[in-house]
Design an enzyme around this catalytic site. Sequence first.
Site, mmCIF file in Angstrom:
data_model
loop_
_atom_site.group_PDB
_atom_site.id
_atom_site.type_symbol
_atom_site.label_atom_id
_atom_site.label_comp_id
_atom_site.label_asym_id
_atom_site.label_seq_id
_atom_site.Cartn_x
_atom_site.Cartn_y
_atom_site.Cartn_z
ATOM 1 C CG ASP A 93 -1.956 1.047 1.237
ATOM 2 O OD1 ASP A 93 -2.818 0.986 0.354
ATOM 3 O OD2 ASP A 93 -1.936 1.930 2.122
ATOM 4 C CD GLU A 130 14.771 -14.482 5.298
ATOM 5 O OE1 GLU A 130 13.719 -14.870 5.867
ATOM 6 O OE2 GLU A 130 15.460 -13.524 5.722
HETATM 7 C C1 NOJ Z 1 -4.293 3.004 -0.987
HETATM 8 C C2 NOJ Z 1 -5.457 2.077 -0.824
HETATM 9 O O1 NOJ Z 1 -5.707 1.414 -2.027
HETATM 10 C C3 NOJ Z 1 -6.613 2.908 -0.366
HETATM 11 O O2 NOJ Z 1 -7.810 2.183 -0.335
HETATM 12 C C4 NOJ Z 1 -6.298 3.495 1.001
HETATM 13 O O3 NOJ Z 1 -7.335 4.358 1.368
HETATM 14 C C5 NOJ Z 1 -4.981 4.261 0.981
HETATM 15 N N1 NOJ Z 1 -3.937 3.581 0.279
HETATM 16 C C6 NOJ Z 1 -4.493 4.517 2.380
HETATM 17 O O4 NOJ Z 1 -4.064 3.323 2.956
#
Ligand code: NOJ
Length: 568
Positions: free
Chosen positions: A223, A278
Amino acid sequence: MTNTATLATLSGSDLAADPNWWRQASVYQIYPRSFSDSNGDGLGDIKGITAKVPYLKELGIDAVWLSPFYPSALADGGYDVDDYRDVDPKLGTLADFDEMSAALHAAGIKLIADIVPNHSSDRHEWFQEALAAPRGSAARERYIFRDGLGENGELPPSDWESVFGGPAWERITEPDGTPGQWYMHIFAKEQPDLNWANREIRDDFLKTLRFWSDRGVDGFRVDVAHALTKDLTEPLISKVELSAANTGTDGFPDGSHPFWDRDEVHEVYAEWREVFNEYNPPRTAVAEAWVHATRRARYASPEGLGQAFNFDLLQADFDAGEFREIIARNLAEATESGASSTWVFSNHDVVRHATRYGLPQGGGKHAQGQDGKGWLLAGAPVEELDVELGLRRARAATLLMLALPGSAYLYQGEELGLQEVAEIPDAERQDPTFFRNKGVEIGRDGCRVPLPWAPEGTSFGFGAGGAHLPQPAWFGRYAVAAQDGVEGSTLELYRKALKLRRELQTSEELQWQESGSADVLRFSRPGGWQTVTNFGDAPVDLPAGEVLASSGPLEDGQLPANTTVWLR
Ligand code: NOJ
């Protein structure tokens, strides 16, 4: 381009061990809370996913990517994580997770977990400790705390805005009850940014990667991979300069923005790569990094995460020229980085592509991503939506995508041709984008409505109870059971194309072919297989060949407008 073994020639156990399994995989994204509800509490759960493994197997995907399933107060749909090494009790237990993972693997499906390293939730024990600890303490050093500006520290340390709207800083109350320091949050205030300059954070995430890898997770979706490392040297740069950088105009030279896409972030991923390696086969990763195309290869490098999403097609109009330019550029980029290309039209953050393509002027401008200007949606003229056209184009676009070399990322419900749900009452909205923008941007709930499995009945077969986001009456038309076995249905189209894709892909080569029209794209893949897409308004002649699949009916041997065909 790198040649890989044909997936079809690998038997079950070989495939499980193939270190290149991800290069041309079809990956199906599950948003767990909206997929399938096993206990009737209105929230999808892990057992619900396990129960649907036969469905996933029949669909023909190679891997499942699970959006966050960790304990969370759901301030941002689970991207606010309370504990990185557990399952949300509302969704199940670690034992349920293991059972799901075993069922997926037994069905020959890999498992990719979403990992959220930029921020924890404000309920994470680290943050709670930080609130209880004094200024300058080790507990505060795990996050980004600063004194405020102004006479009494009453102003935020900078004028930066959060991606979801409103300030990117929140003031806390000190343990003695006095107004205190501020912490940074690029997203919601319930998502404090972690301090990646702190070795303890880095080590803890390595532990988390091993924790899930040991439990059989095959890969990670990372993310906001481009946000982790920051340069917060004071005085902090002002919003005016930041917005210049975000629009890609002169702003900051590459890698020098205070928090997006800094070069040091790759030191983090080099360490992650050592952990991935790993394992046998090595764990994989795909970066969610909204960076300039020229910077993407760094995330996708084999010494780093190995693959990165490109959201270019997702942001493009349904237009032959745009598609061709994007495909060619991304294939070249992937070759340069050693990764394979990624393709995506829909995910949990954007308006579903069956809807975008039914809106005036195509999809691009209705799907803008997270680029400092927030998420899409406000202003999408839903009243002008042409549902039939949207679906027709979405099917054509998807069939084209499934013919491309690289990984295809699919979002739950797109295999049903599901439309965005626009009619969610304000009182039932959940997305922080909606709340932080005072309703001006309606947010992303419309693509997160629980799936319809049955044409009628309680929550359209999602579960025995309600649905945590309201399903509209028209949802039943798109239900799995309404399309199962129905020739020409979107579900059957996906099943057929995914199966053929496995059989037909023998390499990562693509050869453009003369199509005779600027509105028609035509390319071939080794093995005598070719794809033609008509983006125009009128039918066109088809090249000779056996029709393997088509996104809509052919007319007198011609390829109608907004249609893709695979030929051999
Ligand atoms: C990207 C994610 O896809 C989204 O859904 C989220 O709100 C933001 N990052 C923050 O984590």
